[in-house]
Design a protein around this motif. Structure first.
Motif, mmCIF file in Angstrom:
data_model
loop_
_atom_site.group_PDB
_atom_site.id
_atom_site.type_symbol
_atom_site.label_atom_id
_atom_site.label_comp_id
_atom_site.label_asym_id
_atom_site.label_seq_id
_atom_site.Cartn_x
_atom_site.Cartn_y
_atom_site.Cartn_z
ATOM 1 N N ARG A 1 68.026 62.859 52.163
ATOM 2 C CA ARG A 1 66.456 64.501 52.400
ATOM 3 C C ARG A 1 66.471 63.045 53.675
ATOM 4 N NH1 ARG A 1 64.363 66.051 46.420
ATOM 5 N NH2 ARG A 1 66.104 67.438 45.738
ATOM 6 N N LYS A 2 65.921 63.687 54.233
ATOM 7 C CA LYS A 2 64.723 62.880 55.584
ATOM 8 C C LYS A 2 63.389 63.317 55.733
ATOM 9 C CE LYS A 2 69.397 62.694 58.052
ATOM 10 N NZ LYS A 2 70.320 63.348 58.566
ATOM 11 N N GLU A 3 62.670 62.540 56.317
ATOM 12 C CA GLU A 3 61.693 62.746 56.542
ATOM 13 C C GLU A 3 61.177 63.573 57.634
ATOM 14 O OE1 GLU A 3 57.001 62.440 57.612
ATOM 15 O OE2 GLU A 3 58.731 62.479 58.926
ATOM 16 N N TRP A 4 60.446 64.710 57.759
ATOM 17 C CA TRP A 4 60.079 65.576 58.597
ATOM 18 C C TRP A 4 60.274 65.561 59.667
ATOM 19 C CZ3 TRP A 4 59.791 70.840 57.163
ATOM 20 C CH2 TRP A 4 59.217 71.479 58.253
ATOM 21 N N ARG A 5 59.541 64.918 60.124
ATOM 22 C CA ARG A 5 59.003 64.556 61.846
ATOM 23 C C ARG A 5 61.107 63.759 62.220
ATOM 24 N NH1 ARG A 5 54.537 61.437 61.199
ATOM 25 N NH2 ARG A 5 54.723 62.503 59.157
ATOM 26 N N PRO B 1 53.005 66.435 61.916
ATOM 27 C CA PRO B 1 54.019 66.747 62.723
ATOM 28 C C PRO B 1 53.980 68.222 61.844
ATOM 29 C CG PRO B 1 55.327 65.368 62.883
ATOM 30 C CD PRO B 1 53.766 65.309 61.919
ATOM 31 N N LEU B 2 53.525 68.410 60.358
ATOM 32 C CA LEU B 2 53.435 69.198 59.098
ATOM 33 C C LEU B 2 53.000 70.229 59.919
ATOM 34 C CD1 LEU B 2 56.021 69.437 57.384
ATOM 35 C CD2 LEU B 2 54.312 68.185 55.347
ATOM 36 N N THR C 1 57.045 74.778 64.111
ATOM 37 C CA THR C 1 57.946 73.465 63.819
ATOM 38 C C THR C 1 57.336 73.133 62.619
ATOM 39 O OG1 THR C 1 57.635 71.950 65.367
ATOM 40 C CG2 THR C 1 59.407 72.959 66.119
ATOM 41 N N SER C 2 55.823 72.819 62.172
ATOM 42 C CA SER C 2 55.248 72.972 61.250
ATOM 43 C C SER C 2 54.857 73.848 60.745
ATOM 44 C CB SER C 2 53.537 72.344 61.526
ATOM 45 O OG SER C 2 53.322 74.046 61.690
ATOM 46 N N LEU C 3 53.850 73.674 58.462
ATOM 47 C CA LEU C 3 53.819 74.939 58.373
ATOM 48 C C LEU C 3 52.238 74.764 57.979
ATOM 49 C CD1 LEU C 3 55.255 72.543 54.371
ATOM 50 C CD2 LEU C 3 56.491 74.142 56.453
ATOM 51 N N GLY C 4 52.018 74.983 59.532
ATOM 52 C CA GLY C 4 50.563 75.710 60.239
ATOM 53 C C GLY C 4 49.616 74.774 59.926
ATOM 54 N N GLY C 5 48.800 75.312 60.124
ATOM 55 C CA GLY C 5 47.908 74.043 60.548
ATOM 56 C C GLY C 5 46.504 74.139 59.667
ATOM 57 N N ASN C 6 45.604 73.204 60.218
ATOM 58 C CA ASN C 6 44.762 73.353 59.397
ATOM 59 C C ASN C 6 43.582 74.372 58.784
ATOM 60 O OD1 ASN C 6 43.110 71.437 57.510
ATOM 61 N ND2 ASN C 6 41.722 70.685 59.241
ATOM 62 N N GLY C 7 42.701 74.438 57.657
ATOM 63 C CA GLY C 7 42.270 75.549 58.017
ATOM 64 C C GLY C 7 41.174 75.548 58.640
#
Ligand SMILES: *[C@@H]1O[C@H](CO)[C@@H](O)[C@H](O)[C@H]1NC(C)=O
Ligand SMILES: *[C@@H]1O[C@H](CO)[C@@H](O)[C@H](O)[C@H]1NC(C)=O
Ligand SMILES: *[C@@H]1O[C@H](CO)[C@@H](O)[C@H](O)[C@H]1NC(C)=O
Ligand SMILES: *[C@@H]1O[C@H](CO)[C@@H](O)[C@H](O)[C@H]1NC(C)=O
Ligand SMILES: *[C@@H]1O[C@H](CO)[C@@H](O)[C@H](O)[C@H]1NC(C)=O
Ligand SMILES: [Cu+2]
Length: 380
Positions: A67-71, A166-167, A173-179
């Motif tokens: 398991r690796k860090e997202w970036r 980057p998340l 390549t992210s899980l979407g932006g901020n609100g």
């Protein structure tokens, strides 16, 4: 009950208990730069791989997942993970008796809500979330053909500017932006003296901006009923910097030698002197760095796609800590209710977690080791 109310009641219920742990002799600059955490993480990885080399089980050096860090994942692997989660949101639920559960992703909300009062600030906090993330990864594989490995999110790398994480930067390549920015968002920063978050509204940019949250919030009259709404986020760099920094993360690992204090410091348990001063601590810090709805909802937070990477990091800390002194770190401490409210007996390794209909019941004993039992993974 919202997490902030829960925290408030928990803080008031504190009965203090003293504990000693040796501080680690590392230079502060090496702690803050991440050098110490990288070293401990590498040492734990090496130790786990050495155990694997002599193990006779089915998990081997050849088939173990890393398991690796997202970036650290190549862009195509990040996109594949995100698409698998989107796919899970299109599959039918296993909990067919819950009116708000419309998808296989929602199943994880149902499971977490049912377990919440027993698997936080209790003997099974770490094992429950370990088995839970594993079950999520398995569902991605079995229902959505996911071929990769569950990633994790090291919060501390993003505390300087969460909007650039980057998340959560809103890219493909992210899980979407901020609100969207709204006044008076939903993070409890003020309560602990942190600044307000930078979002608070619906996520309108990037992946998951079209995702509909189907259940909750926990304060609703019938929280498991269908209640469609947008995903809200309220990214908060200040909460990250105050409670989930590299220093905060490293300290939990270096300053604890028994499971009781380790899990207390992870969660800012008010019942111990050394953890009571940590406020939100890394667990709450990571959750409220994302915040919003359902990310800031103690019960329904798994309906926020970032949940699994946040808890991946918690499990990674557990993996690192365990493998730094494996012989002594395969036990549990604490009772079977949250903050021992109402008072209950101590948990044991023979206690079980029943994940049906998603996964078979397991004893906590079977969930101790990431390279045995139902698991076969290490963290890099
Ligand atoms: C971690 O640091 C210690 C002390 O400097 C060193 O002896 C050890 O080799 C390092 N371990 C790894 C895996 O880098
Ligand atoms: C749904 O069914 C599960 C068993 O699969 C049961 O444990 C749970 O209590 C039921 N939930 C509701 C809301 O009826
Ligand atoms: C969201 O849905 C709209 C309308 O169906 C579509 O145009 C848009 O591309 C979708 N956005 C994402 C990120 O999937
Ligand atoms: C977390 O670490 C930061 C430095 O990165 C420090 O200022 C802060 O006091 C720490 N928080 C806690 C609760 O120890
Ligand atoms: C529960 O565990 C604590 C230590 O974590 C111990 O002090 C206490 O005596 C135990 N209680 C029982 C009833 O065994
Ligand atoms: Cu949880």
């Amino acid at each position: 009950m919202m997490f902030r109310q829960l925290l408030a009641s928990v803080l008031l219920a504190a009965s203090v208990h003293f504990e000693h742990a040796a501080g680690a002799p590392y230079p502060q600059s090496d702690i803050d730069s991440g050098k110490v955490l990288a070293n401990l993480s590498q040492t734990a990885y090496n130790n786990a791989m050495s155990r694997l080399a002599i193990s006779t089980g089915t998990c081997t050096k050849e088939n173990v997942k890393v398991r690796k860090e997202w970036r650290k994942l190549p862009a195509e692997d990040r996109i594949a993970y995100r698409k698998a989660v989107e796919c899970l949101m299109q599959q039918p639920p296993a909990f067919t008796n819950v009116s708000g559960a419309k998808t296989a992703f929602d199943d994880f909300g149902v499971l977490h809500v049912a377990f919440t009062p027993y698997v936080h600030a209790s003997a099974s906090f770490l094992t429950f979330h370990r088995y839970y993330i594993h079950t999520f990864e398995q569902r991605l594989r079995n229902l959505c053909g996911f071929k990769g490995t569950m990633p994790y999110w090291e919060w501390g790398l993003d505390c300087a500017d969460m909007d650039k994480s980057p998340l959560f930067d809103g890219s493909e390549t992210s899980l979407g932006g901020n609100g969207e920015k709204v006044r008076g968002g939903q993070s409890p920063g003020g309560m602990f003296g942190a600044k307000a978050g930078t979002g608070g509204g619906c996520v309108k940019k990037g992946p998951f901006s079209n995702y509909t949250v189907n259940m909750g919030p926990i304060g609703a009259r019938n929280p498991l009923d269908y209640n469609p709404r947008c995903l809200k986020r309220d990214l908060n760099s200040d909460i990250c910097a105050k409670w989930a920094s590299i220093r905060n993360t490293t300290q939990v690992i270096t300053d604890t030698s028994d499971i009781e204090l380790f899990q207390a410091m992870l969660q800012g348990d008010p019942r111990y002197a050394k953890s009571a001063v940590l406020g939100l601590a890394v667990h709450g810090g990571g959750h409220f760095t994302i915040g919003g709805d359902p990310g800031g909802d103690f019960y329904f937070s798994p309906l926020e796609p970032g949940f699994y990477l946040h808890h991946g990091q918690i499990d990674r800390m557990y993996f690192v800590w365990q493998n730094l002194d494996w012989a002594k770190r395969q036990n549990v401490a604490g009772t079977i209710t949250m903050n021992n409210q109402p008072p209950t007996r101590n948990g044991t390794l023979d206690d079980t977690l029943d994940f049906s209909p998603l996964n078979p019941e397991k004893k906590l004993r079977e969930l101790m080791d990431t390279i045995a039992g139902p698991f076969c993974y290490v963290y890099e």
